[in-house]
Enzyme design. Structure first.
Site, PDB file in Angstrom:
ATOM      1  N   THR A   1      10.102   4.449  -9.478  1.00 34.36           N
ATOM      2  CA  THR A   1      10.979   3.977 -10.554  1.00 34.36           C
ATOM      3  C   THR A   1      11.499   2.578 -10.240  1.00 34.36           C
ATOM      4  OG1 THR A   1      11.646   6.278 -10.782  1.00 34.36           O
ATOM      5  CG2 THR A   1      12.971   4.661 -11.957  1.00 34.36           C
TER       6      THR A   1
ATOM      7  N   THR B   1       3.926  12.394  -9.284  1.00 37.20           N
ATOM      8  CA  THR B   1       3.790  12.886  -7.917  1.00 37.20           C
ATOM      9  C   THR B   1       2.403  13.512  -7.747  1.00 37.20           C
ATOM     10  OG1 THR B   1       4.853  14.884  -8.725  1.00 37.20           O
ATOM     11  CG2 THR B   1       6.235  13.360  -7.502  1.00 37.20           C
TER      12      THR B   1
HETATM   13  P1  ADP Z   1      10.781   7.564  -7.135  1.00 42.05           P
HETATM   14  O1  ADP Z   1      10.801   7.000  -8.519  1.00 42.05           O
HETATM   15  O2  ADP Z   1       9.474   7.343  -6.429  1.00 42.05           O
HETATM   16  O3  ADP Z   1      11.237   8.979  -7.056  1.00 42.05           O
HETATM   17  P2  ADP Z   1      12.990   5.720  -6.689  1.00 42.05           P
HETATM   18  O4  ADP Z   1      12.431   4.443  -7.198  1.00 42.05           O
HETATM   19  O5  ADP Z   1      13.968   6.448  -7.580  1.00 42.05           O
HETATM   20  O6  ADP Z   1      11.825   6.715  -6.256  1.00 42.05           O
HETATM   21  O7  ADP Z   1      13.640   5.409  -5.255  1.00 42.05           O
HETATM   22  C1  ADP Z   1      14.659   6.164  -4.692  1.00 42.05           C
HETATM   23  C2  ADP Z   1      15.729   5.234  -4.144  1.00 42.05           C
HETATM   24  O8  ADP Z   1      15.264   4.696  -2.921  1.00 42.05           O
HETATM   25  C3  ADP Z   1      15.997   4.042  -5.072  1.00 42.05           C
HETATM   26  O9  ADP Z   1      17.165   4.224  -5.788  1.00 42.05           O
HETATM   27  C4  ADP Z   1      16.119   2.845  -4.177  1.00 42.05           C
HETATM   28  O10 ADP Z   1      17.503   2.588  -3.966  1.00 42.05           O
HETATM   29  C5  ADP Z   1      15.515   3.283  -2.863  1.00 42.05           C
HETATM   30  N1  ADP Z   1      14.241   2.642  -2.551  1.00 42.05           N
HETATM   31  C6  ADP Z   1      13.010   3.138  -2.798  1.00 42.05           C
HETATM   32  N2  ADP Z   1      12.064   2.324  -2.312  1.00 42.05           N
HETATM   33  C7  ADP Z   1      12.713   1.278  -1.764  1.00 42.05           C
HETATM   34  C8  ADP Z   1      12.264   0.098  -1.074  1.00 42.05           C
HETATM   35  N3  ADP Z   1      10.959  -0.129  -0.852  1.00 42.05           N
HETATM   36  N4  ADP Z   1      13.179  -0.786  -0.640  1.00 42.05           N
HETATM   37  C9  ADP Z   1      14.490  -0.534  -0.840  1.00 42.05           C
HETATM   38  N5  ADP Z   1      14.987   0.568  -1.444  1.00 42.05           N
HETATM   39  C10 ADP Z   1      14.105   1.470  -1.910  1.00 42.05           C
END
Ligand code: ADP
Length: 329
Positions: free
Chosen positions: A69, A162
């Site tokens: 996201t 996922t």
């Molecule tokens: P997904 O959509 O894959 O479930 P998210 O984008 O919601 O994951 O990420 C979860 C949290 O982790 C985010 O809110 C962000 O703050 C943090 N995060 C994820 N990847 C990174 C990254 N590469 N660098 C810094 N923070 C990150």
């Protein structure tokens, strides 16, 4: 709610808090790790800017909490376009998608989380929208119903999942840019922890950030969650800084072990080890024994345990590896 449509969201409150305090990285340079993805994305974005064309449709896949996201938001920031966000199970009617698509402007990004949960009828509406920027829409009902085709602006679809394997072949083939996110190294998670503790205005030593990083299951969302809980413990104890000793003490309180496994992971491994004599055991049986939804086991619990070589998947079911057995002991 249909069981298959259940949205997997480990910690919706956590996600909400993150949104409000804007802990999400806002640009590619703030996005830590995943070097391969970042450098490719940088090239695709720059090329699209130079050609004055929209980005091709993108599919981001990998376990929850790895930054899918966040990356979608970053892409819209870097392209300086509007961001429309929704999720697969949110669409109940074809009309919902058509309305959304017809409100998009040229270059806008439509982000669909859990895209593998779209119903087949919505998927079929997406195909011509993705390829020819057209939508079929039925006006009226019964014998007087007629189909009209509407043109929509050229948008970029970013799908997140996922489970890439659950996407139908025609949908998967329409994404020109597939990007797979993998688990993070502790060094990268340490940087994320230090950055977030700065944003949360709480001091942390490097060695304790590394300790938390090692125990975060390779996942930024877990690293940030652990950091916040450790800050809670520190505030209660009136500590003004997290050091190695206090970090370890808080991690013990949360029952996070040296490999970063939590109670649910251990319950899963103990179940295979002791109830099913080390396996093999099928996913349905495990799901019934653990009273846990099959999707949670497959999407959330297993990927990290398998990546660490603690559990293996065979054609006859899951088995605990020697390493897994030793860890339990
Ligand atoms: P997904 O959509 O894959 O479930 P998210 O984008 O919601 O994951 O990420 C979860 C949290 O982790 C985010 O809110 C962000 O703050 C943090 N995060 C994820 N990847 C990174 C990254 N590469 N660098 C810094 N923070 C990150």
């Amino acid at each position: 709610m249909n069981e298959n449509n259940k949205k997997i969201d480990l910690d919706p409150v956590e996600k909400d808090v993150e949104k409000k305090t804007s802990l999400r990285p806002q640009s590619l340079s703030e996005f830590i790790g995943q070097q391969f993805i970042k450098s490719n994305l940088e090239a695709y974005i720059e090329s699209s800017k130079k050609r004055k064309k929209n980005l091709d449709h993108i599919i981001l896949y990998g376990p929850p909490g790895l930054g899918k996201t966040s990356l979608a938001h970053i892409i819209s920031n870097e392209k300086n376009v509007n961001f429309h966000s929704t999720s697969g199970p949110a669409f109940t009617k074809k009309g919902d998608l058509v309305t959304l698509l017809s409100n998009m402007m040229d270059g806008d990004i439509l982000f669909i989380d859990e895209i593998h949960r779209l119903s087949p009828i919505i998927e079929e509406t997406l195909y011509p929208a993705m390829e020819d920027y057209k939508c079929d829409y039925v006006i009226g009902s019964g014998p007087s119903a007629r189909v009209v085709q509407i043109s929509i602006e050229k948008f970029t679809l970013i799908g997140a999942t996922t489970r890439l394997g659950l996407l139908s072949r025609p949908l998967r083939d329409r994404f020109g840019i597939p990007l797979q996110l993998s688990f993070y190294e502790p060094e990268d998670l340490m940087k994320i922890i230090i950055l977030n503790s700065k944003k949360l205005k709480f001091l942390i030593s490097e060695d304790s950030a590394y300790e938390i990083a090692k125990r975060s299951r390779g996942t930024p969302r877990i690293a940030i969650r652990l950091l916040k809980r450790i800050i809670d413990f520190s505030i209660v104890n009136e500590d003004d800084k997290i050091d190695l000793e206090s970090a370890k003490k808080s991690l013990r309180k949360m029952k996070i072990d040296s490999e970063g496994l939590d109670e649910m992971d251990r319950k899963y491994m103990n179940c295979i080890a002791y109830d099913f004599h080390g396996g093999p055991v099928g996913i349905e049986t495990l799901s019934a024994a653990l009273l846990e939804h099959k999707d949670i086991i497959e999407d959330v619990i297993e990927p990290y345990l398998m990546q660490r070589g603690l559990v293996q998947r065979t054609s006859r079911g899951r088995i605990l590896s020697q390493k897994g057995l030793e860890h339990l002991k």
